[in-house]
Design an enzyme around this catalytic site. Sequence first.
Site, short mmCIF file in Angstrom:
data_model
loop_
_atom_site.label_atom_id
_atom_site.label_comp_id
_atom_site.label_asym_id
_atom_site.label_seq_id
_atom_site.Cartn_x
_atom_site.Cartn_y
_atom_site.Cartn_z
N LYS A 79 -42.23 40.22 -68.42
CA LYS A 79 -41.92 40.93 -69.65
C LYS A 79 -41.26 39.92 -70.57
O LYS A 79 -40.71 38.92 -70.12
CB LYS A 79 -40.94 42.07 -69.35
CG LYS A 79 -40.87 43.13 -70.42
CD LYS A 79 -41.78 44.30 -70.12
CE LYS A 79 -41.66 45.35 -71.21
NZ LYS A 79 -42.45 46.56 -70.90
N GLY A 179 -42.27 66.83 -74.42
CA GLY A 179 -42.71 65.73 -75.27
C GLY A 179 -44.22 65.78 -75.47
O GLY A 179 -44.98 65.54 -74.54
N GLY A 181 -46.19 63.93 -77.45
CA GLY A 181 -46.60 62.75 -78.22
C GLY A 181 -47.99 62.34 -77.79
O GLY A 181 -48.80 63.16 -77.37
N LYS A 182 -48.22 61.04 -77.86
CA LYS A 182 -49.56 60.54 -77.55
C LYS A 182 -49.98 60.93 -76.13
O LYS A 182 -51.07 61.43 -75.91
CB LYS A 182 -49.59 59.01 -77.70
CG LYS A 182 -49.37 58.57 -79.16
CD LYS A 182 -49.55 57.08 -79.34
CE LYS A 182 -48.42 56.26 -78.72
NZ LYS A 182 -47.12 56.44 -79.40
N VAL A 183 -49.08 60.74 -75.16
CA VAL A 183 -49.42 61.06 -73.77
C VAL A 183 -49.40 62.57 -73.53
O VAL A 183 -50.32 63.13 -72.92
CB VAL A 183 -48.46 60.35 -72.78
CG1 VAL A 183 -48.85 60.70 -71.35
CG2 VAL A 183 -48.48 58.84 -72.97
N GLY A 184 -48.35 63.23 -74.01
CA GLY A 184 -48.18 64.67 -73.75
C GLY A 184 -49.37 65.49 -74.24
O GLY A 184 -49.78 66.45 -73.58
#
Length: 354
Positions: A79, A179, A181-184
């Site tokens: 990372k 949530g 969002g994009k994933v939810g």
Amino acid sequence: TSLDDPSSTGHEQVVFCQDTQTGLRAIIGIYSTALGPALGGTRFYPYPSEEAALADVLDLSRGMAYKNALAGLDLGGGKAVIWGDPDQLKSEPLLRAYGRFVESLNGRYYTACDVGTYVADMDVIARETRFVTGRSVEHGGAGDSSVLTAWGVFQGMRAAAEHVWGAPTLNGRRVGVAGLGKVGKHLTRHLLDDHAEVVATDVDPRAREWVRANHPQVELVDDAAALVAADIDVYAPCALGGALDDDTVPALRAKVVAGAANNQLAHPGIEKLLADRGVLYAPDYVVNAGGVIQVADEIEGFNFDRARLRATRIYDTTRQILRLADDEGVPPAVAADRLAERRMADVGRLRTIH
Ligand code: NAD
């Protein structure tokens, strides 16, 4: 992670990068290359101090090693952090200076997007180095990684459902998604396709509106606390980290926790609290690996079907971890760590024989 004795963290390599002309200050952490080149995103964040940046990169790179190991990838864990305010500091010259440092590691580290960096930034970094994923579709990139993240979470949830109720399906279960969002959003679709009942919440009124417009059968509750206390079978944290803490775990009515959010356990010991309450926790870094699987596929030349197949295997991995946890009498989070360490040690040993 002890900063007083860097060798105690177990990292292979930590590289400090500075370019005075552009104001770049970055740290690249390589935890392990036992399984292959280290892959992990670049976080661009205004850390209060260099110590804070270093502590974050050491933790995050270690986490990536475990995630990549259990995702079955031939990749180690790394990372990077760029220390500073992206709004003030981010520029083409800075990103290119950073790209040259990545290139200088000669493939020991592949970068990708993380907090504060985007697909467009990866395209700039790629002008200096080949060792970058998470690129735009027009440059052979994998696109939005939330697609396979959600698919993988769904697979992990199926394995958890099978472990608890005997069948690998959410059919007829009530699943709470925190949530949207994009994933939810993608996850909600997979759950509805599998004939689950979905109860959801999001702080953003636009996300709530999206649900009302697209999936009126989804029940909305006021906030995450209401979701935790609701009569649900599965809880899926898909917003921020730390969803499982000393307050939420005792209030939780679900029998299974499986969601996309990173670092769901607020502190060490929560995995034990969950196990003691009879809640099956599918470890976050195991079930949310679909995103890294998606971007890692770019290294071979992106192929969505191949990546999707790999993300589907999160079902098998989760199953294996839950069985190991039962066999060894430890919480699934501990079993996952052990399995990751075993793969890194076993394959790493082979790779050192020349
Ligand atoms: P996102 O920003 O698109 O969605 C997060 C959603 O959570 C937003 O709609 C936000 O309004 C909502 N939210 C924030 N705080 C909330 C709260 N207290 N209660 C209810 N809702 C709240 O992010 P995402 O890409 O969907 O990622 C979701 C989580 O999954 C993050 O923790 C992320 O780190 C993790 N994750 C994402 C990926 C990926 O590929 N996108 C991969 C691995 C892990």
